[in-house]
Design an enzyme around this catalytic site. Structure first.
Site, mmCIF file in Angstrom:
data_model
loop_
_atom_site.group_PDB
_atom_site.id
_atom_site.type_symbol
_atom_site.label_atom_id
_atom_site.label_comp_id
_atom_site.label_asym_id
_atom_site.label_seq_id
_atom_site.Cartn_x
_atom_site.Cartn_y
_atom_site.Cartn_z
ATOM 1 N N ASP A 40 21.328 2.469 9.177
ATOM 2 C CA ASP A 40 22.164 2.727 8.001
ATOM 3 C C ASP A 40 21.686 1.797 6.884
ATOM 4 O O ASP A 40 20.923 0.858 7.130
ATOM 5 C CB ASP A 40 23.622 2.435 8.375
ATOM 6 C CG ASP A 40 24.569 2.618 7.210
ATOM 7 O OD1 ASP A 40 24.389 3.578 6.454
ATOM 8 O OD2 ASP A 40 25.476 1.789 7.047
ATOM 9 N N THR A 63 23.935 0.729 3.691
ATOM 10 C CA THR A 63 24.995 -0.113 3.149
ATOM 11 C C THR A 63 25.621 -0.989 4.217
ATOM 12 O O THR A 63 26.131 -0.490 5.210
ATOM 13 C CB THR A 63 26.097 0.776 2.520
ATOM 14 O OG1 THR A 63 25.466 1.716 1.664
ATOM 15 C CG2 THR A 63 27.085 -0.054 1.754
#
Length: 1028
Positions: free
Chosen positions: A369, A371
């Site tokens: 991922d 963020t």
């Protein structure tokens, strides 16, 4: 602020509960504050991550053990000893090892279940405030029902009748979302009045769409009855966080019907690739067992009751398939998990799945991922570029002095007397720079959607703080962290945003003067336009100015011609900065009035409204004055770049899957050096049809060594029509970035990678939107983020920082895999040795199905006599951890699966046959008349051979290994006193016994020592080159 929001509480229910018989999902009518008026049965709002309950625990664990061929075989073996014709010795020789394996497994499962129960209990016991007829009461998360009125608050002052929401744990988007109330409830004096009115919400059936909601709010006791439509703007989904204001919400969905849970795939029971390989080898060994048994009976010419003889031989040679293999590997995994948890270099790391640590040593694809995993989600202003001059972090004091000069010169322009010796040209240039910097800073301070909010700090009253613009109490709220960083930067250089409402804005200058601006029009940012604009009137001068900022690709055609914009945007983008182009245009009163008339007319049109509005705005967006470029950096987590470099050198391909925007994802990928500077980037154009996807895939196919950036929508189209072709091309890319991905898409990509490549995948994430991906991957790693622990609780391994991943894979993953391979091969070797000796013994004595060793000898051989040295291999390591981190290329060697392959298995089988034959034939050759002498010589030689083979295999000695060797030898010598029924105690005290054992042991081990030395001398493995 009083809101009424269709609310599903931030709790996650059992992802397995879809099979709990709750029926199909249906729309519902929910009465405010009256859960008892429900029309259907709704699921409880609880988490339940346990695999078993009190009644299913023992049957479930036993079923999971015996569904595998390996354990079922040993159960049948032990049960066969109840048949008199098949019994070969004491019952305990078969039941004790099996019972030991089962007890260890049941204890491990029980510990994991208890931990899981305690974690669930903690989450289900979190306290919320509920509005009831008795006032505000506290209620546990598990006690919340559909129809309850729940209060969620973040104490701060914000715009009346609205609140901001953080959704990054749900969809991965970093921008804050504005949420609006049900209008008719805003007129109620207090929140308690919600319980007095007759009102209900009609909501759609639960579904996985997190971006849409359809419902209506009806108040029946109004005159006339009030109906309001509800959309996504009136909702507060689970796994989101209220950033400002106080919200009163009616619970619409609970438990398994939450959007966040419906986007979470069912977790699968993960079985390691290593375990599958070991299972395959045990099937080969079982095949060998059957063949040897048949050969023995065939050599007897199938005489007498030959079918019983086959079963007896199957039992006699049962040690070919070692029962201790599974228990050794399971205990080894527990040791590896303990080592990971105790490693001081990666503090806070938790192993939640202790059955797959060796998987970490064979990862080919890492899916991460963005963020909160690669980035901190904290934006920092890095660069201001005016064309002729650029200001970096080290020269911001110059910008500050220019802004200060601009406002002091305005103040003192009548008082200032220019010295006669100052060169006029220099002054003109200086004024030019000051005014340009001032204009740029003022534009940045005005063109945004940021609202300053004043929070009580315990000392200052909120209203007073807002009235006096208290700096210590002010926080900025916006729909994008980029905008906040820009406004925070203007504050740092002297121009502070101190107030804002729907129609005005206030700035404070370095001299303390308040500048008032009226907001005439605002054009918000959209993904299509890639720009935002604002028209303001300066109250002090009456000047009307149109400010605009946006991405360089759209702004290049809007601003006046210049020769530096494209080049500098490219330079800043290569540094990983998010670049915005800022421009302005002065308008006369007549120009603005003309624009406003056309704009209002366009907004009233029924047909093609959006097109007409865009056309009117574009009439202003011409020949704008280019003021500056801004460069903002999303700060990376600590040591992300070196960690990604290590992973790349280790042969691991990294894919970034994020819910964020394309531009943001691309910038972060460059900044983190996921995409290296010399790599081309192919940005996959948006496609919606099969034809478009075909053309774009062909265009992509023509590029080589090129990183791919693709959006979730385009990805869906490609996978629908050209799944095989797309995955084939993507797997050849050095890096892939998928943006605007839904949680379900992330899991789908992981699944496709596993199916198409057959390689092991590792998924890393920190948010609730990463749970599906983490559970689908062969290894799921959760990063404990700022916004909760959903990912880390669902993961197999939990780390506190992304940088710890390097050591987790390079050191612990590599060691776990190599040690497990060595341990399994040694246990198989140990069993094959004794089985070879039994085969030789039976062959010599006319293929009789008589056991060579009986009773305690056979149990002691695989337990107290050899267990400690063999198990001490879990402490062995070929290189130091520092070397493994320095040379990640060592990890690449493991991806071929060489430590445990058919080749290495065959080598160990040949070694076992050689050593077993030498020991047995040597004992038969040298024994003196009595059978017990054969047992004494052969068994002692066998024990010594095993201890010497462990010493031969060890690469780095640990003090526990030496203790293990000496302890095993001492146990054997001490136990000889009690084994007089199997071994002649007086014979073993003679010199004859000692020299015979010594000769047999040397013949069995010395050739292998010589071969090992020659191999190390002339064909050393890679790791030995680094340690020498």
């Amino acid at each position: 602020m009083l809101l009424n929001i269709a609310l599903s509480l931030p709790r996650r229910c059992c992802p397995w509960s879809r099979c709990c018989g709750m029926g199909d999902f249906r729309p519902r009518t929910v009465w405010l504050g009256h859960p008892e008026k429900r029309e259907q049965r709704y699921p409880r709002n609880v988490i339940n991550n346990q695999k078993y309950n009190f009644f299913t625990f023992l049957p479930g664990v036993l079923f999971n053990q015996f569904k595998y061929f390996f354990n079922l075989y040993f159960l049948l073996l032990a049960c066969s000893q109840f048949v008199k014709e098949l019994r070969l010795g004491a019952l305990y020789t078969y039941w004790v090892p099996l019972g030991l394996v089962l007890i260890i497994t049941i204890m491990r499962e029980a510990v994991e279940e208890i931990r899981c129960y305690l974690r669930d209990k903690e989450v289900n016991s979190q306290i919320y405030s509920k509005l009831s007829t008795r006032g505000t009461v506290k209620v546990k998360s598990s006690g919340i029902q559909v129809g309850d009125l729940i209060i969620v608050e973040k104490v701060s002052l914000s715009l009346p009748g609205s609140c901001f929401l953080r959704t990054d744990q749900l969809d991965g988007e970093t921008d804050w979302k504005l949420r609006l109330p049900v209008a008719c409830t805003q007129r109620l004096p207090t929140a308690a009045d919600l319980l007095q009115i007759r009102s209900y919400v009609y909501a759609e059936e639960p579904n996985i769409d997190i971006h849409n909601f359809i419902g209506t709010f009806t108040r029946e006791d109004g005159d006339p009855p009030v109906n309001e439509s509800l959309s996504i703007e009136n909702t507060l989904w689970a796994s989101t966080v209220v950033a400002s204001g106080t919200v009163v919400g009616v619970v619409i969905y609970t438990g398994k019907e939450l959007r966040s849970v419906m986007n979470t795939s069912n977790p699968r029971h993960k079985v390691g690739l290593f375990d599958l390989e070991v299972n395959c080898l045990t099937k080969i060994l079982f095949g060998a067992l059957v063949v040897v048994s048949l050969v023995m009976v065939a050599l007897q010419h199938f005489a007498g009751r030959w079918y019983l003889q086959i079963f007896r031989f199957l039992l006699l040679f049962s040690h070919i398939v070692p029962i201790s293999l599974r228990v050794n590997l399971d205990m080894g995994k527990m040791v590896f998990s303990w080592m990971i948890k105790k490693d001081s270099k990666i503090p806070g790391t938790v192993v939640r799945a202790s059955t797959i640590p060796e998987q970490l040593g064979r990862i080919s694809y890492l899916l991460t991922d963005k963020t909160g995993t690669l980035t901190q989600n904290e934006m920092v202003f890095r660069r201001l570029h005016l064309g002729t001059v650029a200001y970096g972090m080290d020269s911001m004091d110059e910008v500050q002095s220019h802004v200060f000069s601009a406002y002091t010169q305005v103040k003192d322009k009548y008082k200032a007397i220019q010295p006669p010796w100052t060169a006029p040209a220099a002054t003109k240039v200086r004024k030019s720079i000051i005014s340009r910097v001032h204009e740029a800073v003022k534009a940045i301070a005005l063109v945004h959607n940021v609202t300053p909010v004043y929070e009580s700090n315990g000392v200052t009253d909120q209203a007073e703080a807002e009235q006096h613009y208290e700096d210590t109490c002010r926080v900025y709220q916006a729909s994008s962290p980029d905008e906040v960083s820009l406004v925070q930067w203007t504050e740092s250089v002297g121009l502070t945003l101190v107030g804002r409402d729907q129609s005005s804005m206030q700035l404070r200058t370095p001299t303390g003067q308040i500048l008032n601006f009226t907001i005439l029009q605002i054009f918000p940012f959209t993904y299509e336009s890639k720009r935002m604009g604002i028209i303001v009137r300066d109250e002090s001068t009456g000047e009307i100015t149109f400010y605009m900022k946006g991405a360089d690709v759209v702004m290049a055609g809007i601003v006046q011609y210049n020769d530096w914009l494209e080049e500098e945007c490219g330079n800043m983008a290569r540094e990983g900065l998010r670049v915005l182009v800022v421009s302005k245009k002065s308008l006369t009163e007549e120009q603005y009035q003309d624009f406003e008339a056309r704009y209002v007319q366009a907004k009233l049109s029924v047909h093609d409204r959006s097109l007409k509005v865009a056309t009117v705005i574009e009439s202003l967006e011409m020949e704008m004055e280019l003021l500056c470029l801004t460069g903002v950096e999303d700060q990376l987590q600590t040591d992300v770049r070196p960690t990604l470099e290590i992973l790349r050198n280790a042969g691991i391909k990294v894919w970034m899957l994020t819910g964020d925007k394309l531009e943001t994802a691309t910038c972060t990928a460059k900044n983190a050096h996921l995409i290296t500077r010399n790599q081309d980037i192919h940005i996959f154009r948006p496609v919606t049809t099969r034809g478009e996807a075909h053309l774009e895939l062909n265009a992509f196919r023509r590029k080589h060594d090129c990183a791919l950036v693709i959006s979730g929508d385009s990805l869906e189209v490609c996978l629908k029509y050209y799944e095989y072709e797309f995955m084939e091309l993507a797997c050849q890319c050095p890096a892939v970035v998928c943006c605007r991905c839904t949680p379900t898409q992330k899991a789908q990509i992981v699944r496709l990678l596993q199916e198409r490549t057959g390689k092991l995948t590792c998924a890393v994430g920190d948010g609730g939107n990463d749970v599906s991906m983490i559970q689908e991957a062969d290894c799921g790693v959760g990063v404990e983020g700022k916004e909760g622990k959903q990912a880390s609780l669902a993961a197999d391994f939990s780390v506190t920082q992304f940088k710890h991943l390097g050591r987790l894979l390079m050191v612990h993953g590599r060691n776990s895999y190599k040690r497990s391979a060595a341990l399994s091969q040694f246990v198989i070797h140990r069993s094959l040795c004794i089985s070879t000796m039994q085969a030789v013994f039976s062959s010599v004595f006319y293929f009789a199905s008589v056991p060579l060793y009986q009773g305690f000898l056979i149990i002691g051989y695989s337990t107290i006599y050899t267990m400690f040295p063999v198990f001490s291999l879990v402490l062995d390591k070929d290189v130091k951890s520092e070397v493994a981190m320095l040379y990640p290329e060592l990890y690449k060697d493991l991806l071929k699966g060489r430590p445990l392959s058919f080749k290495t298995f065959l080598i160990w089988v040949l070694i076992s046959i050689y050593q077993g034959s030498i020991i047995m034939y040597g004992a038969l050759l040298l024994f003196e008349s009595e059978f017990v002498h054969i047992v004494a010589i052969s068994f002692t030689s066998l024990i010594l051979t095993e201890l010497l083979m462990v010493a031969l295999t060890i690469q780095t000695w640990h003090w526990l290994m030496i203790v293990g060797e000496l302890l095993s030898l001492a146990c054997y010598v001490a136990s000889l006193v009690f084994l007089h029924e199997f071994i002649d105690v007086y014979f073993i005290a003679t010199v004859s016994f000692l020299w015979k054992v010594t000769v047999i042991t040397l013949v069995s081990c010395l050739p292998l020592y010589i071969l090992k030395y020659l191999r190390r001398r002339f064909s050393p493995p890679n790791y030995s080159k680094l340690t020498s």
